[in-house]
Every structure is written in structure tokens, then in C-alpha cells.
Design an enzyme around this catalytic site. Structure first.
Site, short mmCIF file in Angstrom:
data_model
loop_
_atom_site.label_atom_id
_atom_site.label_comp_id
_atom_site.label_asym_id
_atom_site.label_seq_id
_atom_site.Cartn_x
_atom_site.Cartn_y
_atom_site.Cartn_z
N ASN A 218 30.16 2.99 -43.28
CA ASN A 218 29.47 2.81 -42.41
C ASN A 218 30.12 3.32 -41.07
O ASN A 218 30.79 4.23 -41.10
CB ASN A 218 30.16 0.98 -42.00
CG ASN A 218 30.27 0.17 -41.02
OD1 ASN A 218 28.67 0.34 -40.64
ND2 ASN A 218 30.46 0.10 -39.47
N HIS B 283 30.61 3.46 -37.15
CA HIS B 283 30.37 2.75 -36.03
C HIS B 283 30.74 3.44 -35.05
O HIS B 283 30.70 4.27 -35.24
CB HIS B 283 32.39 1.42 -36.59
CG HIS B 283 32.09 0.93 -35.32
ND1 HIS B 283 31.89 -0.54 -35.40
CD2 HIS B 283 32.88 1.13 -34.17
CE1 HIS B 283 32.09 -0.98 -33.70
NE2 HIS B 283 32.63 -0.23 -33.27
N GLU C 213 27.15 10.48 -34.14
CA GLU C 213 27.37 9.31 -35.74
C GLU C 213 26.00 10.12 -36.18
O GLU C 213 26.20 10.33 -37.83
CB GLU C 213 26.31 8.78 -35.05
CG GLU C 213 27.27 6.97 -34.11
CD GLU C 213 26.24 5.90 -34.27
OE1 GLU C 213 25.81 5.65 -34.73
OE2 GLU C 213 26.37 5.79 -32.79
C1 GAR Z 1 24.49 2.34 -34.01
O1 GAR Z 1 25.13 2.95 -32.74
C2 GAR Z 1 25.08 2.22 -34.60
O2 GAR Z 1 26.23 2.83 -34.71
C3 GAR Z 1 25.81 0.61 -34.64
O3 GAR Z 1 24.03 0.75 -33.88
C4 GAR Z 1 23.81 1.92 -33.32
C5 GAR Z 1 22.44 1.13 -33.85
O4 GAR Z 1 21.83 1.98 -35.14
N1 GAR Z 1 26.17 0.32 -35.27
C6 GAR Z 1 26.80 -1.01 -34.75
O5 GAR Z 1 26.93 -1.47 -34.17
C7 GAR Z 1 27.67 -1.87 -36.23
N2 GAR Z 1 28.42 -2.00 -36.29
P1 GAR Z 1 20.20 2.74 -35.52
O6 GAR Z 1 19.81 3.42 -34.73
O7 GAR Z 1 21.14 3.49 -36.79
O8 GAR Z 1 19.76 1.45 -35.75
#
Ligand code: GAR
Length: 203
Positions: free
Chosen positions: A107, A109, A180
Site C-alpha cells: 500500500n 500511504h 508517492e
Molecule cells: C493518494 O495520496 C494516496 O496515497 C491516498 O489517496 C490519494 C489518492 O491516490 N491513499 C490513502 O489515503 C489510502 N490510505 P490516487 O491519486 O492514486 O487515486
């Protein structure tokens, strides 16, 4: 090659980074075979369509994390998936998925775990909490998924400075692009390369 499934719920910027990593050759030990979305209107589904990746919508509504995990697991097995990547996936998973894919689910985060993580910390909320606390650095973490939410082994982290005029939105954007989207493709390739080696040794 390692068969990868990417689980998404929204915009899919991380899926976009994985697709790009395949195009540039950074991700060479695995192929993106399947995108599973918890949300039928996720833009991530369009990214999958444009990249020619098979996609399926599996909604969580009315299911326990165990039931939902079982359902996803059955689809992943039927597609011969080896590695599962949660990329902006907003549901908690349980059931056979966590056993069948032990150490094979990762995952991303949007914080430096163990800060601002666990149940209730997702999406923009993570960055709002970081700003409210007043931290001076934040970032992203790629970790193994276990039954403890955001509690599995950390594989990679990357930090950025929190700037004095940051809003949750500007901080989120910077962490997405500078953290990320860098560490997720790297972690996926490293894991795929390890898994490929294991497969060859067992052959
Ligand atoms: C990203 O910042 C990801 O890390 C987070 O949601 C955002 C949208 O990602 N995920 C979480 O918070 C999960 N716990 P995306 O643009 O790849 O859809």
C-alpha cells in the site's frame, strides 16, 4: 513476469505513475494485468482503459472487510495475480485475501508512518492532520499490508518539507508528485524482481 493487480478508488495518480513506469522500462519485472476499483466512477478506470489494462468494479457496499476481501481474492486468483498494489484504495480489507497474498500486498500511504496513519486517516484528511499538528516534514510510505491498518513492514519512505503557506491540497499534491509517484514504482519493481528470482529458484 510477475502479474500485478492495482486496487484503486479515485483519481489514480499512483496508477498513472505505474503505467508510466512500465512505458519507460523502470517497471520491467512485472506487468499490470488488472485494475480493481471500489468506485464505478473513479477516474482511475479511464486510465486503465487508455492503457489497455483489464478493469473490474467491485463495490464494498453492504459487505464486511472479510466478505469484501474474499470477493476480491477470488477475482485475483482467477486472473493469476501474483502481487497486489493498493494505490489510493480507500477500503479496509480482510478475509482470505490477507492470507492468500501474505507479504504480496503493498500500500502507498500519504504520510511518514507511524505518523497520521491507521483507521480514519486517508486522502486529504492525512494532510489536514499533519498541518493541524504543525509538523515540518511529511511524506509518503510504501508498506506491506497486514490486518493492522497501515501497520505492516515499511518498504520505502520519502519526505518533503511542509511549507509555511501550505494548504492540505498543496501538501497533498507535492507529496503525490515528489514522494508517492517516485517510491511506489520503485518498490513495485524491487518486489517483482525479488519474486521473479524466487520463482526461478523454485523452478
Ligand atoms: C493518494 O495520496 C494516496 O496515497 C491516498 O489517496 C490519494 C489518492 O491516490 N491513499 C490513502 O489515503 C489510502 N490510505 P490516487 O491519486 O492514486 O487515486
Amino acid at each position: 513476469m510477475i502479474n500485478i493487480a492495482v486496487l484503486v478508488s479515485g483519481g489514480g495518480t499512483n496508477l498513472g505513475a505505474l503505467i508510466k513506469a512500465c512505458d519507460t522500462g523502470l517497471l520491467k519485472s512485472g506487468r499490470l494485468c488488472l485494475v480493481v476499483s471500489s468506485n464505478p466512477s473513479a477516474y482511475a478506470l479511464e486510465r486503465a482503459e487508455n492503457a489497455g489494462i483489464k478493469k473490474v468494479v467491485l463495490q464494498r457496499k453492504g459487505k464486511t472487510p472479510e466478505e469484501y476481501g474474499d470477493e476480491i481474492c477470488a477475482v485475483l486468483k482467477s486472473e493469476n495475480i501474483d502481487l497486489v498494489v493498493l494505490a489510493g484504495f480507500m477500503c479496509i480489507l480482510g478475509g482470505t485475501l490477507l492470507e492468500e497474498y501474505r507479504n504480496r500486498i503493498i500500500n502507498v500511504h500519504p504520510s511518514l508512518i507511524p505518523s497520521f496513519c491507521g483507521e480514519g486517516f486517508y486522502g486529504l484528511r492525512v494532510h489536514e492532520a499533519a498541518l493541524a499538528y504543525g509538523v515540518k516534514v511529511s511524506g509518503a510510505t510504501v508498506h506491506i499490508v497486514t490486518d493492522v491498518v497501515d501497520g505492516g513492514k515499511i518498504l520505502k519512505q520519502k519526505a518533503v518539507d511542509v511549507l509555511p503557506d501550505d494548504t492540505a491540497e498543496t501538501l497533498q499534491r507535492r507529496i503525490m508528485t515528489e514522494c508517492e509517484q517516485i517510491i511506489l514504482p520503485e518498490a513495485v519493481e524491487e518486489l517483482c524482481a525479488c519474486m521473479l528470482l524466487e520463482k526461478q529458484e523454485n523452478f
